[in-house]
Design a protein around this motif. Sequence first.
Motif, PDB file in Angstrom:
ATOM      1  N   VAL A 169      16.192  22.856  15.439  1.00  0.00           N
ATOM      2  CA  VAL A 169      17.680  22.464  16.586  1.00  0.00           C
ATOM      3  C   VAL A 169      17.225  22.603  18.048  1.00  0.00           C
ATOM      4  O   VAL A 169      18.069  22.129  18.870  1.00  0.00           O
ATOM      5  CB  VAL A 169      18.744  22.967  15.921  1.00  0.00           C
TER       6      VAL A 169
ATOM      7  N   VAL B 228      15.334  27.479  14.530  1.00  0.00           N
ATOM      8  CA  VAL B 228      15.602  26.530  13.185  1.00  0.00           C
ATOM      9  C   VAL B 228      16.655  27.010  12.311  1.00  0.00           C
ATOM     10  O   VAL B 228      17.553  28.191  12.388  1.00  0.00           O
ATOM     11  CB  VAL B 228      14.212  26.772  12.314  1.00  0.00           C
TER      12      VAL B 228
ATOM     13  N   MET C 117      18.497  23.034  23.577  1.00  0.00           N
ATOM     14  CA  MET C 117      18.928  22.091  22.195  1.00  0.00           C
ATOM     15  C   MET C 117      18.200  20.888  22.197  1.00  0.00           C
ATOM     16  O   MET C 117      18.041  20.076  23.210  1.00  0.00           O
ATOM     17  CB  MET C 117      20.536  21.964  22.293  1.00  0.00           C
TER      18      MET C 117
ATOM     19  N   GLU D 119      22.281  20.777   8.472  1.00  0.00           N
ATOM     20  CA  GLU D 119      22.686  20.129   9.913  1.00  0.00           C
ATOM     21  C   GLU D 119      23.966  19.455   9.672  1.00  0.00           C
ATOM     22  O   GLU D 119      24.249  18.694   8.904  1.00  0.00           O
ATOM     23  CB  GLU D 119      21.633  19.456  10.417  1.00  0.00           C
TER      24      GLU D 119
ATOM     25  N   PRO E 235      16.962  16.600  16.275  1.00  0.00           N
ATOM     26  CA  PRO E 235      16.528  17.665  15.609  1.00  0.00           C
ATOM     27  C   PRO E 235      15.445  17.007  14.748  1.00  0.00           C
ATOM     28  O   PRO E 235      15.497  15.948  14.305  1.00  0.00           O
ATOM     29  CB  PRO E 235      17.701  18.263  14.730  1.00  0.00           C
TER      30      PRO E 235
ATOM     31  N   THR F 167      15.118  22.506   9.784  1.00  0.00           N
ATOM     32  CA  THR F 167      15.452  21.729  10.697  1.00  0.00           C
ATOM     33  C   THR F 167      15.267  22.380  12.179  1.00  0.00           C
ATOM     34  O   THR F 167      15.852  23.589  12.211  1.00  0.00           O
ATOM     35  CB  THR F 167      16.856  21.079  10.748  1.00  0.00           C
TER      36      THR F 167
END
Length: 78
Positions: free
Chosen positions: A62, A72, A12, A78, A16, A60
Amino acid sequence: MSNFFVPSEPEMLLDPVKGTISREITYGHCGRVKYAGTYWSARLYQPPRSVILLPGAPVTIVAVQDVITLLVIPSGLE
């Protein structure tokens, strides 16, 4: 010993980042994302079955999995 590739756990991102779809991504199918001037293999992170991301859509990023695949979500979730 099996010859099947077992994907690693996603890493992770702490922060982001934004990208843009360059090749359609759907449930269960990889596509491509443009990020920082380059193109990356990408797939949906925890995808609902109904999501289809079309070229030009903002996403985004992530997580990263197996060093070369971005995970994504559609921007705005998000």
